[in-house]
Design a protein around this motif. Structure first.
Motif, PDB file in Angstrom:
ATOM      1  N   SER A  22       0.800  -1.223   0.000  1.00 10.23           N
ATOM      2  CA  SER A  22       0.000   0.000   0.000  1.00 10.23           C
ATOM      3  C   SER A  22       0.835   1.276   0.000  1.00 10.23           C
ATOM      4  O   SER A  22       0.331   2.351  -0.247  1.00 10.23           O
ATOM      5  CB  SER A  22      -0.867   0.016   1.255  1.00 10.23           C
ATOM      6  OG  SER A  22      -0.030   0.124   2.397  1.00 10.23           O
ATOM      7  N   ARG A  65       2.332   2.091   2.777  1.00  7.63           N
ATOM      8  CA  ARG A  65       2.358   2.497   4.191  1.00  7.63           C
ATOM      9  C   ARG A  65       3.227   1.520   4.974  1.00  7.63           C
ATOM     10  O   ARG A  65       3.205   0.321   4.731  1.00  7.63           O
ATOM     11  CB  ARG A  65       0.939   2.446   4.779  1.00  7.63           C
ATOM     12  CG  ARG A  65       0.026   3.469   4.186  1.00  7.63           C
ATOM     13  CD  ARG A  65      -1.351   3.517   4.830  1.00  7.63           C
ATOM     14  NE  ARG A  65      -1.613   2.600   5.919  1.00  7.63           N
ATOM     15  CZ  ARG A  65      -2.309   2.914   7.007  1.00  7.63           C
ATOM     16  NH1 ARG A  65      -2.796   4.122   7.163  1.00  7.63           N
ATOM     17  NH2 ARG A  65      -2.546   2.017   7.947  1.00  7.63           N
ATOM     18  N   ILE A  77      -5.022   0.371  13.160  1.00  8.69           N
ATOM     19  CA  ILE A  77      -4.608   1.220  12.038  1.00  8.69           C
ATOM     20  C   ILE A  77      -4.292   0.431  10.771  1.00  8.69           C
ATOM     21  O   ILE A  77      -4.121   1.006   9.704  1.00  8.69           O
ATOM     22  CB  ILE A  77      -3.354   2.064  12.405  1.00  8.69           C
ATOM     23  CG1 ILE A  77      -2.215   1.162  12.900  1.00  8.69           C
ATOM     24  CG2 ILE A  77      -3.689   3.114  13.433  1.00  8.69           C
ATOM     25  CD1 ILE A  77      -0.912   1.921  13.088  1.00  8.69           C
ATOM     26  N   TYR A  78      -4.225  -0.887  10.886  1.00  7.40           N
ATOM     27  CA  TYR A  78      -3.776  -1.705   9.754  1.00  7.40           C
ATOM     28  C   TYR A  78      -4.713  -1.604   8.551  1.00  7.40           C
ATOM     29  O   TYR A  78      -5.926  -1.616   8.695  1.00  7.40           O
ATOM     30  CB  TYR A  78      -3.658  -3.172  10.197  1.00  7.40           C
ATOM     31  CG  TYR A  78      -3.318  -4.101   9.060  1.00  7.40           C
ATOM     32  CD1 TYR A  78      -2.019  -4.154   8.555  1.00  7.40           C
ATOM     33  CD2 TYR A  78      -4.300  -4.897   8.470  1.00  7.40           C
ATOM     34  CE1 TYR A  78      -1.707  -4.982   7.492  1.00  7.40           C
ATOM     35  CE2 TYR A  78      -3.997  -5.741   7.408  1.00  7.40           C
ATOM     36  CZ  TYR A  78      -2.689  -5.768   6.921  1.00  7.40           C
ATOM     37  OH  TYR A  78      -2.385  -6.589   5.865  1.00  7.40           O
ATOM     38  N   GLN A  79      -4.097  -1.519   7.375  1.00  2.63           N
ATOM     39  CA  GLN A  79      -4.861  -1.616   6.121  1.00  2.63           C
ATOM     40  C   GLN A  79      -4.170  -2.645   5.248  1.00  2.63           C
ATOM     41  O   GLN A  79      -2.934  -2.713   5.253  1.00  2.63           O
ATOM     42  CB  GLN A  79      -4.836  -0.271   5.383  1.00  2.63           C
ATOM     43  CG  GLN A  79      -5.620   0.809   6.072  1.00  2.63           C
ATOM     44  CD  GLN A  79      -5.407   2.169   5.412  1.00  2.63           C
ATOM     45  OE1 GLN A  79      -4.868   2.288   4.311  1.00  2.63           O
ATOM     46  NE2 GLN A  79      -5.833   3.207   6.102  1.00  2.63           N
ATOM     47  N   PRO A  80      -4.931  -3.450   4.492  1.00  2.84           N
ATOM     48  CA  PRO A  80      -4.285  -4.459   3.646  1.00  2.84           C
ATOM     49  C   PRO A  80      -3.217  -3.825   2.759  1.00  2.84           C
ATOM     50  O   PRO A  80      -3.431  -2.738   2.217  1.00  2.84           O
ATOM     51  CB  PRO A  80      -5.444  -5.027   2.814  1.00  2.84           C
ATOM     52  CG  PRO A  80      -6.660  -4.738   3.624  1.00  2.84           C
ATOM     53  CD  PRO A  80      -6.384  -3.485   4.391  1.00  2.84           C
ATOM     54  N   ASP A 139      -0.261  -2.924   3.873  1.00  2.49           N
ATOM     55  CA  ASP A 139       0.738  -2.245   4.711  1.00  2.49           C
ATOM     56  C   ASP A 139       1.902  -3.202   4.992  1.00  2.49           C
ATOM     57  O   ASP A 139       1.685  -4.403   5.151  1.00  2.49           O
ATOM     58  CB  ASP A 139       0.137  -1.868   6.080  1.00  2.49           C
ATOM     59  CG  ASP A 139      -0.884  -0.743   5.971  1.00  2.49           C
ATOM     60  OD1 ASP A 139      -1.047  -0.197   4.865  1.00  2.49           O
ATOM     61  OD2 ASP A 139      -1.515  -0.430   6.997  1.00  2.49           O
TER      62      ASP A 139
END
Ligand SMILES: O=P(O)(O)OC[C@H]1O[C@H](O[C@H]2O[C@H](CO)[C@@H](O)[C@H](O)[C@H]2O)[C@H](O)[C@@H](O)[C@@H]1O
Ligand SMILES: [Mg+2]
Length: 901
Positions: free
Chosen positions: A14, A16, A202-205, A207
């Motif tokens: 991502s 991030r 806070i995790y987003q796929p 990352d």
């Protein structure tokens, strides 16, 4: 970073990064001068001061913050928050001497002094904002503090500092009854769980989650439990010891298992990675393949464990060379260097800076220097050793300090004069400008660590020496311990064994006698090898992007079983079914099959489980009826049993065994015996276990290579006729087993699950699935545990059942959104599994079952537990109590401060 920006459409990442660090770079303390009032800025209540140590790691964080390619999030513990002195409750003047004042004074001395960290939401918000501002005025890096505000904040360090750190540095702790260690371990588990919780928010796929160092060894696995597809890296900053040391830790498997939730595990050098791979092999039975990494020529392993592949490699951390040069070469520092040089005119300055703990080799350094002065009297008034030792709060601190002081006094007494001392020892943390001035002024840097991961002083010294400035300060040599991780990077330093004082003394002499061209040639070689933190960040992340791109479906890592969630589902369920394999699952594998008998602990836990009317327990094993009846059925008739991989079954609370193979021809047994007997003659130590139907050839006690070789031969010869005779040849743990193909453990599972819960089993040879059984009569919790290839039939069957239920009972899920089915593999290395989770070994199996019956603490092994900001389980009794006490405390404190303002 590659030219392609991460996060672009075709990339699986991502863009991030979630950097998880053991502690944020600032110490938070209450400002004693602050008084709450209308005209006060609440942020003035707190002050932040930079902490020492981990400079390379923090430098990496700041560089990423400024990188245009990445969006950075930093998750870290606040460290111990200093509550200040002024939090005490002081009775208002009109109440002094009254009962209320006395009560409050008691409250003050007992409650608040012992537990002063009842921070309000507002105070936490203010501190978090301050930490954020401190890092970055442009808000390019988001800081997510991990709050752990319980009494005795040191508790969060105990396990890491007192148990893990010594083992990583080859120090064995004295024997103990393990009670304290257990408490520390629970806190260590919670510490890691608090991070998992924060990351989950806070995790987003896509990352990249980057976990740093030994405070957080459990975090990768905790994250894997929540996010099966996450891209997780673990970087280990400290040394990794030989498996002979690591295996002395009682929680060795849990720690390795924790790290192995990562896609990549990276160390400071090849030696450390090799030790790690070896620990995984020896303790977790993993397999590995080794190759050279692209470009750098370093070793890279792929270890297969729990059905997933984990990359293990090394990448030495670097320093911010540009920043060091910028800061060390200013007019102000030029002046300071001149002053130092004048103060030690006609003397060679030997410089050292270390933390004062047993592994940094400060004692060895003084001993070597003493030997140097004794061996080379002509140098006695021509050298000075300036040693800066940073204080540490360790248990050995005082003793070590005493030892160092004695040595310094003895050297100065022996070799000093009235107006000069050969050793100047500063037991303080010096400011950065003083450090840079000393680095520049030094004629020699002496590093004698007994163990360290990467010595940044060595890298910074070589960096500073690469630039010419004042006479005599350029290209001076470095004497470096071979036990420092840095020696694998700075191979051209003058490498010494710090345990050989005489040899170090000789090397000091040699270093001081080098000619200018020799010094310049050495410096040039060293300088070209100093890793920069910029390169470190880029190479590390570049490799992570590659790993993310190659992560394929069949390469998935099987996560650890999420025990707290299991417990939650267990508690909510009413029709629970337990399907347990026996050998290697409920008991550890041992040399002699007859010796693998159930332990007292197993009986205690099984009895407690069986005592609950909502539980049905089945043991589904390859063992024969006789063994299962003798060791389990007779003592616990309430257990259901299935023998010989599904050939026989005995219903719960029944004594009658049913043979499910009666209508099949068994003449094949003779042929199989014959083949096995031939091989047994050729393989000393092997033997045949004849059961009623199945036949097993064991080679555990044979020579391992010979055993494997003949097992291969036997398998080939059995397979020649197995298909035609309807047999299955199964590879077990140091055995080969043969049984009819049509029976297997999966078939038993099908019978047990597709059955009105609690009703007697129908004993027909052939099972006909009754599709009319409603969801309300089928189990709402199925825990299936097994370690072997034959148990995969059970897991596969459960996965199929789940798919069918998805269609048939879309509304029949539990509150967590599933059917409560848990296929779980136990340990085992190279096998690929269809299980959804794993447990490491039979001990963890018993810990997990113990958790369900209340025998084991929730924090014995990590799982995804929701904690509050003080480290209590969310909404638990202690959490609620603590919140109430906090509110009361804050009211009193505010009132007290206002009254006294
Ligand atoms: O299905 P299980 O209950 O796991 O049984 C599988 C086989 O286990 C036994 O052999 C294995 O365990 C022994 C004791 O630890 C060990 O010595 C042997 O090397 C292993 O292969 C048992 O002897 C077999 O009959 C079972 O089929
Ligand atoms: Mg087994």
């Amino acid at each position: 970073m590659s030219s392609d920006k991460p996060g672009s459409a075709e990339k699986p990442v991502s863009g991030r990064i979630i950097n998880c660090v053991p502690q944020l770079p600032y110490k938070v303390s209450r400002n004693d001068l602050y008084m709450p009032g209308d005209d006060q800025d609440p942020s003035d209540e707190w002050k932040l001061t930079p902490i020492s140590g981990n400079s390379a790691l923090y430098s990496s964080l700041y560089l990423l913050r400024d990188s245009p390619d990445w969006e950075e999030h930093v998750v870290g513990w606040t460290g111990e928050i200093d509550p200040g002195n002024k939090f005490s409750y002081v009775a208002p003047p009109n109440q002094r001497g009254t009962q209320a004042a006395n009560d409050n004074a008691r409250y003050n001395s007992q409650e608040s002094n012992e537990d002063p960290l009842y921070l309000s939401q507002e105070q936490k918000r203010v501190i978090a904002e301050k930490l954020q501002d401190k890092e970055d005025s442009n808000n390019k890096m988001t800081v997510h503090p991990v709050w752990l505000l319980r009494r005795d904040q040191l508790r969060w360090r105990e396990y890491s500092d007192k148990i893990v750190w010594p083992a990583l540095h080859y120090i064995l702790n004295p024997p103990s009854d393990g009670q304290k260690e257990n408490t520390w371990w629970y806190d260590y588990v919670k510490f890691n769980e608090a991070y998992a919780l924060k990351v989950a928010q806070i995790y987003q796929p896509g990352d990249i989650i980057w976990v740093h160092d030994y405070y957080l060894m459990l975090l990768p696995q905790l994250l894997r439990m929540r996010f099966g597809d996450a891209i997780i890296a673990y970087f280990h900053h400290t040394p990794w010891p030989s498996s002979e040391y690591f295996r002395c830790l009682s929680k060795r498997k849990q720690l390795l298992d924790g790290i192995l939730g990562s896609n990549r595990v990276c160390f400071q050098n090849d030696g450390f990675s090799r030790h790690f791979v070896s620990a995984c092999k020896r303790l977790l039975d993993s397999t590995s393949t080794k190759k050279k990494s692209k470009g750098k020529g370093r070793d890279e392993w792929v270890i297969s464990v729990y059905g997933g592949d984990v990359v293990v490699d090394s990448l030495p951390i670097g320093v911010n060379t540009e920043e060091i040069l910028r800061k060390a070469f200013t007019e102000d520092i030029d002046e300071k260097v001149k002053v130092i040089k004048e103060a030690y005119a006609n003397k060679k300055i030997i410089f050292g800076r270390d933390r004062l703990d047993t592994v940094r080799g400060v004692v060895q350094k003084f001993q070597a220097f003493e030997a140097f002065l004794a061996m080379y009297p002509e140098y006695r008034d021509k050298v000075v050793l300036i040693q800066v030792s940073r204080p540490t709060a360790t248990d050995q601190g005082l003793k070590l300090e005493q030892q160092v002081n004695d040595l310094v006094n003895s050297i100065n007494a022996q070799y000093g004069t009235l107006n000069s001392s050969p050793v100047h020892h500063y037991h303080v943390r010096i400011p950065e400008d003083a450090y840079h001035s000393l680095l520049r002024a030094a004629d020699l840097c002496l590093i004698t660590s007994a163990r360290d991961g990467m010595n940044t002083t060595a890298l910074e010294y070589v960096t500073v020496k690469s630039r010419s400035s004042i006479d005599g300060c350029y290209a001076n040599p470095l004497v470096l311990s071979e036990f420092s991780g840095t020696s694998t990077v700075l191979k051209d330093a003058l490498i010494v064994n710090p345990w050989d004082a005489v040899a170090v003394a000789r090397t000091i002499k040699k270093a001081l006698c080098l000619t200018a061209p020799e010094r310049i040639s050495l410096e040039q070689k060293l300088w070209s090898k100093v890793p920069t933190i910029q390169d470190w960040n880029n190479s590390f992340l570049q490799r992570m992007v590659e790993i993310a791109e190659h992560e394929s479906q069949d390469n998935k890592i099987t996560p650890a079983l999420n025990r707290p969630l299991l417990l939650q589902t267990y508690r909510a369920a009413k029709r629970r079914l337990f399907l347990f394999d026996y050998d290697g699952t409920l008991t550890p594998i041992v040399q002699d099959p007859a010796a693998a008998i159930p332990s007292a602990r197993l009986f205690r836990i099984l009895s407690k489980l069986a005592a609950d009317p909502h539980n049905l327990i089945w043991i589904i094993s390859g063992r024969d009826q006789q063994f299962l009846s003798k060791w389990l059925g007779t003592r616990m008739p309430q257990l259901g049993l299935s023998a010989e991989h599904g050939c026989f079954m005995k219903d719960v609370s029944s004594e009658d065994w049913v043979n499910l193979t009666t209508k099949y021809d068994m003449t094949w047994q003779e042929k199989v015996h014959e083949a096995m007997e031939q091989i047994t003659v050729q393989t000393p130590g092997s033997f045949i276990e004849k059961k009623k139907v199945a036949v097993t050839w064991h080679y555990r006690r044979a020579d391992p290579e010979q055993g494997e070789f003949y097992a291969g031969k036997l398998k080939a010869s059995l397979e020649k006729f197995s298909k035609e005779l309807g047999l299955e040849v199964m590879e077990g743990k140091a055995n080969l087993e043969v049984r009819p193909k049509f029976v297997n453990k999966g078939e038993i599972v099908k019978r047990l699950v597709w059955h009105p819960y609690g009703e007697k089993q129908l004993n027909e040879d052939e099972f006909k699935q009754d599709d009319t059984v409603p969801r309300s009569q089928l189990p709402d919790f199925v825990l299936c545990l097994g370690d072997d290839a034959t148990d995969e039939d059970m897991f596969g069957q459960l996965n199929d059942i789940e798919s069918v239920w998805e269609k048939r009972f879309p509304d029949g899920k539990n509150e967590a959104g599933h059917y409560g089915i848990y296929p779980v593999t136990v340990g085992s290395a190279s096998k690929k599994t269809v299980a959804k989770a794993h447990l490491t070994d039979p001990q963890q199996v018993l810990d997990t079952l113990g958790l369900l019956v209340g025998d084991v603490s929730l924090f014995q092994s990590p799982g995804t537990v929701e904690l509050d900001d003080r480290g209590h389980v969310k909404d638990s009794e202690s959490s609620v109590k603590s919140e109430q006490a906090g509110a009361a405390y804050n009211m009193k404190r505010t009132a007290s401060l206002k009254d006294n303002a």
